[in-house]
Design a protein around this motif. Sequence first.
Motif, mmCIF file in Angstrom:
data_model
loop_
_atom_site.group_PDB
_atom_site.id
_atom_site.type_symbol
_atom_site.label_atom_id
_atom_site.label_comp_id
_atom_site.label_asym_id
_atom_site.label_seq_id
_atom_site.Cartn_x
_atom_site.Cartn_y
_atom_site.Cartn_z
ATOM 1 N N UNK A 1 28.464 37.979 47.196
ATOM 2 C CA UNK A 1 29.043 37.469 45.956
ATOM 3 C C UNK A 1 29.023 38.550 44.893
ATOM 4 N N UNK A 2 30.039 38.566 44.058
ATOM 5 C CA UNK A 2 30.112 39.527 42.967
ATOM 6 C C UNK A 2 28.923 39.340 42.034
ATOM 7 N N UNK A 3 28.222 40.432 41.750
ATOM 8 C CA UNK A 3 27.102 40.396 40.828
ATOM 9 C C UNK A 3 25.812 39.838 41.399
ATOM 10 N N UNK A 4 25.795 39.464 42.664
ATOM 11 C CA UNK A 4 24.597 38.904 43.285
ATOM 12 C C UNK A 4 23.903 39.974 44.119
ATOM 13 N N UNK A 5 22.608 40.190 43.890
ATOM 14 C CA UNK A 5 21.885 41.219 44.652
ATOM 15 C C UNK A 5 21.767 40.850 46.132
ATOM 16 N N UNK B 1 30.032 48.713 46.923
ATOM 17 C CA UNK B 1 28.971 47.717 47.141
ATOM 18 C C UNK B 1 27.855 47.832 46.114
ATOM 19 N N UNK B 2 27.883 48.842 45.292
ATOM 20 C CA UNK B 2 26.981 48.954 44.149
ATOM 21 C C UNK B 2 25.521 49.142 44.512
ATOM 22 N N UNK B 3 25.211 50.195 45.262
ATOM 23 C CA UNK B 3 23.806 50.466 45.600
ATOM 24 C C UNK B 3 23.033 50.750 44.313
ATOM 25 N N UNK B 4 22.056 49.914 44.028
ATOM 26 C CA UNK B 4 21.254 50.053 42.811
ATOM 27 C C UNK B 4 20.077 51.004 43.010
ATOM 28 N N UNK C 1 24.511 45.436 44.779
ATOM 29 C CA UNK C 1 24.995 44.428 43.840
ATOM 30 C C UNK C 1 26.457 44.735 43.537
ATOM 31 N N UNK C 2 27.379 44.170 44.336
ATOM 32 C CA UNK C 2 28.805 44.466 44.141
ATOM 33 C C UNK C 2 29.282 44.009 42.772
ATOM 34 N N UNK C 3 30.170 44.816 42.169
ATOM 35 C CA UNK C 3 30.636 44.491 40.820
ATOM 36 C C UNK C 3 32.004 43.822 40.786
ATOM 37 N N UNK C 4 32.719 43.813 41.942
ATOM 38 C CA UNK C 4 34.028 43.155 41.946
ATOM 39 C C UNK C 4 34.351 42.644 43.350
ATOM 40 N N UNK C 5 35.167 41.612 43.439
ATOM 41 C CA UNK C 5 35.506 41.062 44.754
ATOM 42 C C UNK C 5 36.430 41.988 45.538
ATOM 43 N N UNK C 6 36.409 41.821 46.859
ATOM 44 C CA UNK C 6 37.277 42.606 47.725
ATOM 45 C C UNK C 6 36.698 42.685 49.129
ATOM 46 N N UNK D 1 32.815 41.308 52.959
ATOM 47 C CA UNK D 1 33.723 40.575 52.087
ATOM 48 C C UNK D 1 32.927 40.169 50.849
ATOM 49 N N UNK D 2 33.389 40.621 49.688
ATOM 50 C CA UNK D 2 32.727 40.274 48.431
ATOM 51 C C UNK D 2 33.593 39.225 47.754
ATOM 52 N N UNK D 3 33.011 38.054 47.567
ATOM 53 C CA UNK D 3 33.732 36.928 46.955
ATOM 54 C C UNK D 3 33.393 36.840 45.466
ATOM 55 N N UNK D 4 34.279 36.225 44.693
ATOM 56 C CA UNK D 4 34.004 36.089 43.241
ATOM 57 C C UNK D 4 32.784 35.253 42.967
#
Length: 177
Positions: free
Chosen positions: A80-84, A113-116, A150-155, A174-177
């Motif tokens: 999910x977008x914004x979910x760790x 995918x936003x690797x923190x 922590x992905x920042x956008x869907x796709x 798959x990153x969902x909103x």
Amino acid sequence: MSDVAFSKPVEDSVPKINDEVAVGEDLGFQRKWWKFETFMWWVIALVLVLNFAGFLGRGPVAHATLSNDAMLVKYERVERTGTPSILEVQFQPNTLGKQQVKLHVSQSVVKELGAQRVIPSPLDTAVGRGGLTYTFSAEEAPGSVQFALQPSRPGIYHFTLEVPGSPPLSARVVVMP
């Protein structure tokens, strides 16, 4: 105001039954509405089952593993977008006999995918070949590395992980909103 008395009562076009107020009905429309309502209940039930199974994220179907002779990768297929979330790489025992182990990670793990952060911290990081190559201490087994994502956008995003000298592992998230 005029004092005109109405001699005739107001008539209702719908006949009364047992001297009660008649509200009228359209049985054809009512049957269509019942069918639509039943269909919508099935849709809601299907969405709930898919959600609990993990098709919409965070369930048994969403968890996946990949492996080769050098590593085992655990990740979530649906995020999910914004979910760790955690992408975990466990090195196989034949990889850990050396002092150090290198892991090449495609740029999409960091960018899309936003690797923190990387746990444990690598000894060295090199940029090149379309991603990052991390060097970790490999003195004792079991050796594993976790990437806090922590992905920042869907796709739909593809990533590749590779220990030099072994075949790369590729997957899709798959990153969902």
